[in-house]
Design an enzyme around this catalytic site. Structure first.
Site, PDB file in Angstrom:
ATOM      1  N   TYR A 107     -24.196  -8.529 -14.719  1.00  0.00           N
ATOM      2  CA  TYR A 107     -24.142  -8.780 -13.184  1.00  0.00           C
ATOM      3  C   TYR A 107     -23.816 -10.349 -13.401  1.00  0.00           C
ATOM      4  CZ  TYR A 107     -25.217  -5.547  -9.742  1.00  0.00           C
ATOM      5  OH  TYR A 107     -25.063  -4.504  -8.810  1.00  0.00           O
TER       6      TYR A 107
ATOM      7  N   GLU B 131     -23.342 -12.289  -9.887  1.00  0.00           N
ATOM      8  CA  GLU B 131     -22.952 -12.675  -8.482  1.00  0.00           C
ATOM      9  C   GLU B 131     -23.136 -14.170  -8.535  1.00  0.00           C
ATOM     10  OE1 GLU B 131     -26.031 -10.667  -6.500  1.00  0.00           O
ATOM     11  OE2 GLU B 131     -25.236  -8.694  -6.206  1.00  0.00           O
TER      12      GLU B 131
ATOM     13  N   ASP C 291       0.283 -10.833   2.177  1.00  0.00           N
ATOM     14  CA  ASP C 291      -0.107  -9.970   1.501  1.00  0.00           C
ATOM     15  C   ASP C 291       0.918  -9.253   0.437  1.00  0.00           C
ATOM     16  OD1 ASP C 291      -1.100  -7.493   0.177  1.00  0.00           O
ATOM     17  OD2 ASP C 291      -1.901  -6.768   1.944  1.00  0.00           O
TER      18      ASP C 291
ATOM     19  N   ARG D 130      -6.907  -2.223 -11.665  1.00  0.00           N
ATOM     20  CA  ARG D 130      -6.979  -1.987 -10.158  1.00  0.00           C
ATOM     21  C   ARG D 130      -7.875  -2.964  -9.783  1.00  0.00           C
ATOM     22  NH1 ARG D 130      -4.360   2.279  -9.332  1.00  0.00           N
ATOM     23  NH2 ARG D 130      -4.931   2.363  -7.099  1.00  0.00           N
TER      24      ARG D 130
END
Ligand code: DSN
Length: 476
Positions: free
Chosen positions: A67, A69, A222, A257
């Site tokens: 983790y 964050e 994009d 991805r």
């Protein structure tokens, strides 16, 4: 220091050390089946590609456990010294891959996908209900650029923002920049979005920037579909004109991805803080560090001279495929391609995208149905979208793409036979004949499927060190 014996795991933890095939034969079998499908078929979905072994190794690594964050140097969890190095390396490589000056551009590499990258960008730079203009979905745009229908606001980008799409000219298939500018005069957008999912031509960013400037609007690109081509400088450069650029990492960029957001730091000194805060905590939780490792590895490849050759080959292949289809007398939107894809208009043949997608699937050719300019029903798209990125990764060249076009031509001929045999235009009757019929059409599909497999298995499958070892699973 002498090596210490490490105790064997206790019984209930033994599962943590055994290989997949042992602990989960069902999932292992699915992976084996999918490997065979990718190897023995022709992957022509324009948004897909075949990533490298190294990228898959990074993506499947122990980094998935952590983790983190926050951002490098400012995390909400301890133990991130190596993850910080990784994310910094990935950011450096991202800027280098697109030849960007770190004083002018920054990048966030944490988005889980292109969709979340886009929504985080809107969250960062717009107020709720601000006005956006993107290419309409039926015209080749993407869902997340404000798609809605008469009955429903489909994308969150149309639920939380006011959207007014622009279109392609139904006669030429090219973006109608003049009409866009006229509509922008009325709509007064806060943001114009360039980029699409099924647009076979390059973008005139300078024109869009001029329209955006007139309304003090932000210009976002994009480039999910074309980012590998942009990095290789074989497409126009959106970074010259745009305030913010988003991309996925798994299409022409050939990574795992995920998504990325590039933001200009010099025009808006708060852009960096706004984008970073929008990704986390506004839209996402902890970054997928295994994926970020995969992105970093893919970006290292993108900066190589070989990747530039690859990107140029993708366009050549797409054009070779398009030219061969045109030589059969078929209709392509914009009469061809300047990038990785062609958009094939099937309406003059009395066929739909769904039917051709189905026949191709049965023949191990993977494509997707797609709306073409002027389609009136989004439910029955009149075309198919065909991309060359994945087959180019399998080392195919223009002559191979001509062979692929010949297979597609046979799929059309078979569909016409099946349509006659079905005696109706309904998809369900057509599919019934194609799958269970005993007529000529069904026989022709089987022949085509055999020829496609024989052809496809001559080419290596990226990610598999020795493709000759790929086994046909039982029942295939
Ligand atoms: N779904 C992708 C495509 O096929 O274009 C874009 O997100």
């Amino acid at each position: 220091m002498s090596a210490q014996a490490i105790p064997v795991p206790n019984d209930f933890n033994k599962v943590l050390y055994a290989p997949l095939a042992e602990v989960d034969p069902e999932v292992a079998q699915i992976i084996e089946d999918e490997t065979w499908r990718q190897f023995s078929g022709l992957e022509l979905i324009a948004s897909e590609n075949l990533t490298s072994l190294a990228t898959m190794e990074a993506n499947g690594s122990i980094l998935t456990n952590k983790y983190s964050e926050g951002l490098p140097g400012a995390r909400y969890y301890g133990g991130n010294e190596h993850i910080d190095r990784l994310e910094n390396l990935c950011r450096e490589r991202a800027l280098k891959a697109f030849d960007l000056d770190p004083k002018v551009w920054g990048v966030n590499v944490q988005p889980y996908s292109g969709s979340t990258a886009n929504f985080a960008t809107f969250t960062a730079l717009l107020e709720p209900q601000d006005r956006i203009m993107g290419l309409g979905l039926p015209d080749g745009g993407h869902l997340t650029h404000g798609y809605y229908t008469a009955k429903k606001k489909i994308s969150a980008s149309s639920i939380y923002f006011q959207s007014f799409p622009y279109q392609v000219d139904p006669k030429t298939g090219y973006i109608d920049y003049e009409r866009l500018a006229t509509n922008a005069n009325l709509f007064k957008p806060r943001m114009i979005i360039c980029g699409g999912s099924a647009y076979p031509r390059d973008w005139d960013y300078a024109k869009l920037a001029a329209t955006a400037k007139q309304h003090s609007a932000l210009l976002m690109a994009d480039i999910a579909h074309i980012s590998g081509l942009v990095a290789a400088k074989v497409q126009n450069n959106p970074f010259e004109f745009c305030d913010v650029v988003t991309t996925t990492t798994h299409k022409t960029l050939r990574g795992p991805r995920a998504g990325m957001i590039f933001f200009r730091k010099d025009k808006d000194p708060e852009a960096e803080a706004k984008i970073n805060a929008a990704v986390f905590p506004a839209c996402q939780g902890g970054p997928h560090n295994n994926t970020i490792a995969g992105i970093a590895t893919a970006l290292r490849q993108v900066s190589s001279p070989e990747f530039k050759e690859y990107a140029a080959a993708v366009i050549k292949n797409s054009q070779a495929l398009g030219a061969k289809l045109l030589s059969y007398g078929y209709k392509l939107q914009t009469e061809g391609s300047a990038n990785h894809l062609v958009l094939w208009d099937l309406r003059p043949l009395g066929l739909t995208g769904s039917k051709i997608e189905k026949i191709c699937d049965l023949a191990h050719i993977t494509i997707n149905k797609n709306a073409v300019a002027g389609d009136t029903s989004a439910m029955v798209p009149g075309g198919v979208r065909i991309g060359a990125s994945a087959l180019t990764s399998r080392s195919m060249g223009p002559a191979d793409m001509e062979q692929v076009a010949t297979f597609l031509h046979r799929a059309i001929e078979i569909s016409q036979v099946l349509q006659k045999e079905a005696g109706s235009k309904l998809l369900k009757d057509f599919v019934a004949k194609a799958t269970t019929g005993e007529g000529e059409g069904r026989k022709l599909i089987e022949q085509l499927a055999g020829d496609v497999q024989a052809f496809a298995t001559r080419f290596p499958l990226p990610g598999v060190p020795d493709s000759s070892k790929i086994q046909r699973p039982a029942g295939h």
